[in-house]
Enzyme design. Structure first.
Site, PDB file in Angstrom:
ATOM      1  CG  ASP A   1      -2.099   0.912   1.135  1.00  0.00           C
ATOM      2  OD1 ASP A   1      -2.337   1.455   0.041  1.00  0.00           O
ATOM      3  OD2 ASP A   1      -2.794   1.093   2.150  1.00  0.00           O
TER       4      ASP A   1
ATOM      5  CD  GLU B   1      -0.342   5.278  -4.154  1.00  0.00           C
ATOM      6  OE1 GLU B   1      -1.040   4.260  -4.226  1.00  0.00           O
ATOM      7  OE2 GLU B   1       0.114   5.726  -3.083  1.00  0.00           O
TER       8      GLU B   1
ATOM      9  CG  ASP C   1      -7.938   4.451   0.169  1.00  0.00           C
ATOM     10  OD1 ASP C   1      -7.736   3.219   0.224  1.00  0.00           O
ATOM     11  OD2 ASP C   1      -7.146   5.286   0.644  1.00  0.00           O
TER      12      ASP C   1
END
Length: 864
Positions: A501, A504, A585
């Site tokens: 997670d 990015e 999300d």
């Protein structure tokens, strides 16, 4: 394509041709049938490149640049021949050059594939994405690059976009199925508010499929820096690609040229394991005719069993009448393009079967007693579940590769108890390493020079959940090896899978001014690039990909005979080789239930079959009705996980009402009943890359009613699902393409080629099966006893056959856990249904190295 300036020089090598222009150069090569590679250097970068008089098999224009992460391996390029004045041919492609203008036209087997209106040019693009004039006109401007708040010189190339052409793919993007009419940016972003127009999101897959109703082509821009796809937004007749780079690496795919090629194992980089029998992809005549015979020693046995809906050989080049479905066995245009892309970027690994079961997650289940309570409730309520996740609170102060001494004092004991109950455990691992002089992982990373650095050579520190943190440089092989070794802290206590997670990567420290795309590591930070140093602006979109690669290496090093399972939020083209993906999300909104479907369908059309979204919605609070409908839709996504955020109400199946609990249980049980079908289809996807969850346009491309249809989908080649995605609806419109179908629930035949209103009370999912289909299912009278995949016994699999057409299904079985299947230890049985009205069913043992091959089975034939 019109390159600025006339042709100054043409260098024709044995396997490529290079055109040098007044400003820039273009090299063309063909790595495979139906695939053309075009490499541009802009004027500023081209002038420093000295081209050789002769060349080896590698592109000359790309020399000195970092090898592609997306491409599996450098291929052998086709020979080039000159067929006329300034006309060059390679495989099925022809390039024609006008030396006076610099115009280059690319022709494929179906005619002109690429045609430019304005030509390649350097432009200045501000951080907001607006562009000025040419580079010469914009020399005075802010320093920096996109992604770190300034502006940058870009390379921009336009192509024509004919009216009536649809565009699919582009990975994780909001909006409708057809991506035409919008501007899309490729820039991995921690964007938690998925508005209908939100862009960009977490993943960047710069690949698209263009389809005009008759033939398809594709484009893949291999660029890990920021790029834009203007798909008819600025000008409805122009497709414009812009890259934050002076180098442009573009692949063109000619779907018509690649349609006759066999899918399964026929392409470099995705060969089936030695000694195995490759499965023909759905609708591939070459593969069907070549592989349809039994293996040596195999046997065809008459018996009561049924196939893949309709895979009889047919001409791959014949054009069906407009509006009709493709002939059974015909590779469809979209599949042909996707096949060529997957041949380039690789396929997913076959996951462990437990990763296809239901998975439960929350931020966060803590302490250990809460985790055990959750597990016991699943078992007491007889709701199947295979996986429980541990979010960031299992760690000590969010330090990766640690366990909270207070909340998880004995992780091995906890995980052992969960294993005894039939659960697997997946833990989150974020990239941020807390800056802490007493923290072993941080100190080791500093000593090993494993972190991304400022241009001055100092370690860059941003801010994420642990506070001030360093970012591992996953572009370095040494860093990936070190990161992989750290997973011992998780694998030794028994952790089964990893959840990547925040990769990015997200960084809380920049002042974003509300622009989430700026909430990342600044572009001036440097990475090693495995010997090809890159700025973060150049490598940004590859960070999550490289992290997933490092995690994959952890499984290979520490659990070599276990099939790896990892799921990632960020990724780049080719991410399917390393990880499953989920859509990040989302919210507990009806709008997100509906918009999640086209997003997942386009993921599948972008080479990523193993995908899903957070069922029930991550942020906000679902109602019982929304949760029930979401579970009904999500039970068909290959990655099936319910997940909710901190501060929300409980979102477990039993958290709403007895009715919601029953409906959610039924949806999960339906998933487990269909696991034999899904597992075979996922094995097929691991060989040919074709999606399991796919839009109707994929299987019915010549039916104009499927061009934009995204609120219903195909689950594999045989089952059509039309979930309810709007509040308060007890019926919905369903469109069935031409042909005979069967209602899954009633087994009544339904004639396709029309729309109708289907009953859809809260406890029913509209589902339809194609005539000729053979569906392996787990026995209905046993499914209530199944609590996880550990309780599935494939000897109890039954086969449902649907009369009205001939068909077959290749049913796959192995141990579901180990890498033994790569050594040919599996069973593969072709179950065939013969004739339109006959009830003749047979099966053929294609491979019998696991249990010796299936020789008996129960089949039920519905229909005529």
């Amino acid at each position: 394509m019109a390159i600025r300036g006339p042709v100054r020089e043409v260098l024709a090598y044995s396997n490529s041709v290079v055109f040098r222009f007044q400003e820039g150069s273009l090299e063309a090569l063909s790595p495979a049938a139906g695939t053309l590679r075009l490499l541009w250097r802009s004027g500023s970068s081209c002038s420093s490149v000295s081209l050789p008089a002769s060349a080896d098999s590698l592109p000359v224009t790309a020399k000195g640049l970092r090898p592609s992460r997306a491409v599996v391996a450098e291929p052998v390029y086709a020979q080039v021949s000159e067929s006329g004045s300034h006309t060059f041919e390679m495989r099925t492609f022809k390039l024609k050059v006008d030396p006076s203008t610099g115009s280059v036209s690319v022709y494929g087997s179906s005619g002109l594939l690429l045609e430019s209106l304005a030509g390649m040019r350097d432009v200045w693009v501000s951080a907001s994405g607006s562009s000025g004039g040419s580079a010469e006109e914009q020399k005075a401007g802010p320093a920096g690059s996109i992604g770190c708040g300034g502006g940058a010189r870009m390379l921009r190339i336009p192509f024509s976009l004919p009216a009536g052409e649809s565009v699919y793919g582009l990975g994780e993007k909001t909006g409708w199925l057809d991506k035409r009419g919008r501007m899309y940016r490729m820039w991995n972003t921690d964007e938690s508010l998925h508005r209908p127009d939100a862009d960009p999101l977490y993943q960047s897959i710069p690949f698209m499929i263009r389809f005009d109703g008759a033939s398809a082509s594709g484009l893949f821009l291999d660029c890990t820096a920021s790029s834009w796809f203007d798909v008819g937004f600025t000008n409805p007749e122009v497709l414009e690609l812009t890259a934050d780079s002076s180098f442009f690496d573009l692949y063109v795919f000619d779907g018509r040229a690649s349609m006759p090629a066999a899918f399964a194992g026929a392409h470099a980089g995705i060969q089936p394991p030695a000694g195995s029998s490759a499965i023909p992809a759905t609708g591939n005549p070459a593969a069907t005719s070549q592989l349809g015979e039994p293996r040596a020693g195999g046997q065809t046995i008459a018996g009561g069993m049924p196939e893949h809906a309709g895979d009889s050989p047919a001409s791959a080049t014949s054009q069906p009448p407009a509006g009709s479905p493709p002939a059974r066995g015909q590779q469809t245009p979209l599949a042909a393009v996707l096949s060529s892309y997957v041949a380039l970027t690789g396929t997913m690994k076959l996951p462990p079967i437990w990763a296809l079961g239901f998975q439960q997650c929350r931020w966060s289940y803590t302490p250990a007693s809460r985790v055990l309570e959750l597990a016991k409730t699943f078992r007491e309520k007889h709701i199947p579940c295979d996986v429980i996740y541990l979010d960031i609170d299992y760690m000590e102060g969010y330090r990766v590769f640690t366990w909270s001494g207070e909340h998880f004092p004995d992780p091995a004991a906890l995980i052992g108890r969960l294993h005894d109950m039939g659960f697997r455990v997946v833990t989150i691992v974020d990239p941020g390493v807390k800056r802490d002089s007493r923290y072993k992982v941080y100190l080791e990373g500093c000593k090993r020079d494993a972190f991304c650095k400022l241009p001055s050579g100092e370690i860059y520190h941003g801010r994420v959940w642990p506070g001030e943190s360093a970012y591992p440089d996953f572009s370095s092989a040494d860093t990936r090896s070190w990161w992989a070794e750290n997973h011992r802290a998780l694998f030794d206590p028994g952790v089964d899978g990893i959840w990547n997670d925040m990769n990015e990567p997200s960084d809380f420290s920049p002042d974003t001014g509300g622009d989430r795309s700026l909430g990342t590591v600044p572009g001036f930070v440097m990475t090693s690039g495995d010997g090809f140093p890159e700025s973060f602006a150049e490598a940004h979109n590859a960070y999550g990909f490289d992290m997933a690669r490092a995690t994959q290496e952890a499984f290979a090093a520490l659990k070599p005979n276990d099939r790896p399972f990892l799921v990632t939020r960020a990724g780049y083209a080719g991410i399917q080789r390393h990880s499953a993906v989920w859509t990040g999300d989302n919210h507990s909104w009806w709008e997100h239930l509906a918009s999640g479907l086209p997003m997942l369908l386009n993921f599948g059309l972008s080479g990523v079959p193993f995908c899903g979204g957070d069922a029930g919605g991550f942020q906000g609070n679902a109602s019982g009705e929304l949760f029930a409908r979401w579970m009904q839709a999500a039970c068909f996504s290959p990655f099936f996980r319910a997940h909710s955020a901190a501060g929300t109400i409980d979102h477990e199946c039993w958290s709403f009402s007895p009715e919601t609990e029953r409906i959610a249980r039924d949806a999960i049980r339906l998933r487990y009943r269909l696991l034999p079908y899904l597992y075979s289809e996922m094995r097929r996807a691991s060989l040919d890359g074709m999606p399991v969850l796919r839009p109707l346009i994929f299987d019915f491309p010549f039916d104009p009613n499927t061009r934009h249809l995204a609120d219903q989908f195909m689950f594999g080649p045989s089952i059509l699902v039309a979930p309810v995605v709007h509040q308060g609806k007890n019926e919905r419109i369903v469109y069935l393409p031409d042909g005979l179908w069967y209602d899954w629930h009633t087994k009544e035949p339904v004639t396709g080629g029309t729309s109708f209103i289907a009953r859809a009370p809260l406890d029913l999912i509209p589902m339809y099966v194609r005539a000729g289909a053979v569906i392996p299912v787990y026995a209905a009278n046993l499914i209530e006893k199944v609590s996880s995949t550990a309780g599935l016994d494939f000897s109890a699999v039954e086969f449902e056959a649907y009369a009205g057409a001939s068909g077959f299904f290749d049913f796959y079985e192995d141990d579901g856990l180990t890498a033994d299947y790569q050594r040919g230890v599996y069973d593969l049985t072709r179950v065939s249904l013969s004739g339109n009205t006959s009830q003749n069913v047979s099966f053929t043992v294609l491979q019998g190295n696991w249990r010796g091959g299936r020789t008996t089975g129960k089949a039920t034939i519905f229909g005529k």
